[in-house]
Design an enzyme around this catalytic site. Structure first.
Site, PDB file in Angstrom:
ATOM      1  N   CYS A 194       0.819  -1.217   0.000  1.00 23.49           N
ATOM      2  CA  CYS A 194       0.000   0.000   0.000  1.00 23.49           C
ATOM      3  C   CYS A 194       0.851   1.264   0.000  1.00 23.49           C
ATOM      4  O   CYS A 194       0.372   2.339  -0.353  1.00 23.49           O
ATOM      5  CB  CYS A 194      -0.933   0.006   1.201  1.00 23.49           C
ATOM      6  N   HIS A 203      -3.658   6.889   1.581  1.00 22.60           N
ATOM      7  CA  HIS A 203      -3.979   5.591   0.983  1.00 22.60           C
ATOM      8  C   HIS A 203      -5.389   5.217   1.434  1.00 22.60           C
ATOM      9  O   HIS A 203      -5.724   5.348   2.616  1.00 22.60           O
ATOM     10  CB  HIS A 203      -2.951   4.554   1.438  1.00 22.60           C
ATOM     11  N   ASN A 262     -10.163  -0.724  -1.432  1.00 25.70           N
ATOM     12  CA  ASN A 262      -8.732  -0.514  -1.221  1.00 25.70           C
ATOM     13  C   ASN A 262      -7.988  -1.086  -2.436  1.00 25.70           C
ATOM     14  O   ASN A 262      -7.996  -2.291  -2.660  1.00 25.70           O
ATOM     15  CB  ASN A 262      -8.325  -1.249   0.070  1.00 25.70           C
TER      16      ASN A 262
HETATM   17  O1  UT7 Z   1      -4.027  -1.094   3.328  1.00 28.36           O
HETATM   18  C1  UT7 Z   1      -4.134  -1.665   4.574  1.00 28.36           C
HETATM   19  C2  UT7 Z   1      -5.083  -2.795   4.368  1.00 28.36           C
HETATM   20  N1  UT7 Z   1      -5.891  -3.209   5.408  1.00 28.36           N
HETATM   21  C3  UT7 Z   1      -6.662  -2.425   6.195  1.00 28.36           C
HETATM   22  O2  UT7 Z   1      -6.652  -1.239   6.174  1.00 28.36           O
HETATM   23  C4  UT7 Z   1      -7.568  -3.167   7.129  1.00 28.36           C
HETATM   24  C5  UT7 Z   1      -7.638  -2.546   8.487  1.00 28.36           C
HETATM   25  N2  UT7 Z   1      -8.660  -3.223   9.270  1.00 28.36           N
HETATM   26  C6  UT7 Z   1      -9.960  -3.062   9.027  1.00 28.36           C
HETATM   27  O3  UT7 Z   1     -10.322  -2.311   8.142  1.00 28.36           O
HETATM   28  C7  UT7 Z   1     -10.930  -3.783   9.891  1.00 28.36           C
HETATM   29  O4  UT7 Z   1     -10.223  -4.514  10.868  1.00 28.36           O
HETATM   30  C8  UT7 Z   1     -11.868  -4.721   9.108  1.00 28.36           C
HETATM   31  C9  UT7 Z   1     -12.836  -3.903   8.240  1.00 28.36           C
HETATM   32  C10 UT7 Z   1     -11.075  -5.670   8.242  1.00 28.36           C
HETATM   33  C11 UT7 Z   1     -12.701  -5.539  10.072  1.00 28.36           C
HETATM   34  O5  UT7 Z   1     -13.403  -4.690  10.956  1.00 28.36           O
HETATM   35  P1  UT7 Z   1     -13.343  -4.932  12.525  1.00 28.36           P
HETATM   36  O6  UT7 Z   1     -14.265  -3.964  13.124  1.00 28.36           O
HETATM   37  O7  UT7 Z   1     -11.896  -4.875  12.956  1.00 28.36           O
HETATM   38  O8  UT7 Z   1     -13.913  -6.376  12.671  1.00 28.36           O
HETATM   39  P2  UT7 Z   1     -13.233  -7.681  13.300  1.00 28.36           P
HETATM   40  O9  UT7 Z   1     -12.142  -8.200  12.417  1.00 28.36           O
HETATM   41  O10 UT7 Z   1     -12.892  -7.425  14.723  1.00 28.36           O
HETATM   42  O11 UT7 Z   1     -14.433  -8.673  13.225  1.00 28.36           O
HETATM   43  C12 UT7 Z   1     -15.668  -8.437  13.927  1.00 28.36           C
HETATM   44  C13 UT7 Z   1     -16.667  -9.466  13.469  1.00 28.36           C
HETATM   45  C14 UT7 Z   1     -16.131 -10.890  13.492  1.00 28.36           C
HETATM   46  O12 UT7 Z   1     -17.179 -11.731  13.883  1.00 28.36           O
HETATM   47  P3  UT7 Z   1     -17.267 -12.273  15.394  1.00 28.36           P
HETATM   48  O13 UT7 Z   1     -16.003 -13.026  15.633  1.00 28.36           O
HETATM   49  O14 UT7 Z   1     -17.400 -11.048  16.250  1.00 28.36           O
HETATM   50  O15 UT7 Z   1     -18.489 -13.123  15.366  1.00 28.36           O
HETATM   51  C15 UT7 Z   1     -15.796 -11.147  12.037  1.00 28.36           C
HETATM   52  O16 UT7 Z   1     -15.873 -12.529  11.708  1.00 28.36           O
HETATM   53  O17 UT7 Z   1     -17.035  -9.200  12.100  1.00 28.36           O
HETATM   54  C16 UT7 Z   1     -16.886 -10.392  11.348  1.00 28.36           C
HETATM   55  N3  UT7 Z   1     -16.563 -10.040   9.960  1.00 28.36           N
HETATM   56  C17 UT7 Z   1     -17.508  -9.815   9.043  1.00 28.36           C
HETATM   57  N4  UT7 Z   1     -18.839  -9.833   9.107  1.00 28.36           N
HETATM   58  C18 UT7 Z   1     -19.524  -9.541   7.988  1.00 28.36           C
HETATM   59  C19 UT7 Z   1     -15.334  -9.884   9.400  1.00 28.36           C
HETATM   60  N5  UT7 Z   1     -15.479  -9.552   8.095  1.00 28.36           N
HETATM   61  C20 UT7 Z   1     -16.818  -9.498   7.860  1.00 28.36           C
HETATM   62  C21 UT7 Z   1     -17.596  -9.211   6.712  1.00 28.36           C
HETATM   63  N6  UT7 Z   1     -18.932  -9.233   6.824  1.00 28.36           N
HETATM   64  N7  UT7 Z   1     -17.025  -8.889   5.537  1.00 28.36           N
END
Ligand code: UT7
Length: 332
Positions: free
Chosen positions: A115, A259, A289
């Site tokens: 990125c 980014h 992204n």
């Molecule tokens: O260029 C750099 C690239 N990467 C990034 O910038 C990513 C940075 N991180 C993020 O943007 C966030 O961490 C995410 C958007 C990826 C995830 O959001 P979060 O609020 O951190 O969610 P989490 O990973 O803590 O997951 C919360 C819940 C989980 O379920 P449980 O365990 O609470 O039942 C995940 O399984 O959300 C679930 N989950 C989803 N649910 C629906 C994860 N992805 C999804 C999805 N749809 N796409």
């Protein structure tokens, strides 16, 4: 002292638009979850029936940037291609741009800083212009990531975030005080497994094992929370570094082009810096992204929307896999 000025900018994305509702048909997710957690509403993906590589999108973006700069392919004297999704594992995509655009036999290489790749590439191009070695550099950031994603519930955290696209700029020596004022590059390899795509790579043997596929080593993996946590610290830090180095304050800045990782990350960064979202460019709702392509796509759109004018101070900032992070201060 010579410094590099951006004289042309352009972008291109594949035609196919994939909405959050489209993804909800493939995995357990929803428009509401994706919008609320990331700000992404839709992204562009290449079609499965066409053979578009990162270099093809890069060429489309480069053509627009070259037209704006008033240069022809024969004028280009260096090609820098930032990508983590090059057309082939070997060689990089830069040589494909050279060949497809009928450029001279000039230097052409890829930069794999994920990125942060575009800002790293900008820093490299700026050094070549400062030393007087090159005068007409094409810098491309292009990614086709959709083909490496798995559209399943298990991989949904990554699958909903990423998109395909390309942006390109032409860099030439500045004849006044405009141009790239500074670049700052950083890395912290201890976090490499927080966002990585393990194979194929020289670590995994045999190279083509069934185990590699069965264990999904050819699919990217991300510790989203760790990435988020570090991003909201590193973005403000590296933006402040750019400001301090140039004796500037946020009041001097017309636009920050971060980014496009996640809208919530941009909001948190704006809050930490104490600036409004009007100063923080965002188009993640349309493209997701796009890794190394996100900053040049955003810059191209911001320019077309009249958000950047001659003399404006623009700050570019990136954070991503590695971890790597970087910033650039530009007087447009
Ligand atoms: O260029 C750099 C690239 N990467 C990034 O910038 C990513 C940075 N991180 C993020 O943007 C966030 O961490 C995410 C958007 C990826 C995830 O959001 P979060 O609020 O951190 O969610 P989490 O990973 O803590 O997951 C919360 C819940 C989980 O379920 P449980 O365990 O609470 O039942 C995940 O399984 O959300 C679930 N989950 C989803 N649910 C629906 C994860 N992805 C999804 C999805 N749809 N796409």
């Amino acid at each position: 002292m010579r410094q590099a000025r951006i004289t042309g900018v352009g972008h291109a994305v594949p035609e196919r638009v994939v909405t959050n509702d489209d993804l909800a048909k493939l995995m357990d997710t929803s428009d509401e979850w994706i919008t609320e957690r990331s700000g992404v509403k839709e992204r562009h993906h290449v079609s499965n029936d066409e053979e578009t590589g990162a270099s093809d999108l890069g060429v489309q973006a480069a053509e627009i940037a070259m037209e704006m700069a008033g240069v022809s392919p024969r004028d280009i004297d260096l090609i820098v291609f930032a990508t983590i999704s090059s057309d082939y594992f070997l060689p990089g995509s830069a040589v494909m741009v050279q060949e497809k655009m009928g450029m001279r036999h000039v230097g052409a290489f890829d930069v794999r800083a994920a990125c942060s790749g575009f800002v790293y590439g900008l820093s490299i191009a700026d050094q070549f212009i400062r030393t007087g070695m090159h005068d007409n550099i094409l810098l491309v950031g292009a990614e086709i990531q959709s083909v490496a994603l798995k559209f399943t519930t298990e991989h949904r955290n990554l699958a909903v975030l990423f998109g395909d696209g390309a942006g390109a700029v032409i860099l030439q020596p500045s004849h006044d005080d405009s141009g790239v004022l500074s670049t700052h590059l950083h890395s912290e390899g201890s976090h490499l497994k927080d966002l990585w795509l393990p194979a194929p790579g020289s670590k995994y043997r045999p190279f083509n094992s069934k185990e590699l596929i069965d264990k999904d080593l050819h699919v990217p993996h991300m510790n989203g929370r760790e990435v988020f946590k570090n991003a909201v610290i590193r973005f403000p830090e590296v933006i402040q570094e750019a400001l301090d180095y140039n004796g500037l304050t946020l009041n001097d800045v017309a636009l920050i082009i971060p980014h496009q990782a996640n809208y919530r990350i941009s909001q948190a960064v704006a809050k930490r810096l104490g600036v409004g979202m009007d100063k923080m460019y965002s188009n993640i709702h349309k493209y997701g992204n796009t890794t190394a392509a996100s900053i040049p796509i955003a810059m191209s759109e911001a320019y077309a929307e009249g958000k950047i004018s001659p003399g404006d101070i623009v700050i570019l900032a990136a954070f991503g896999s590695g971890f790597t992070w970087a910033s650039a201060a530009i007087r447009w």
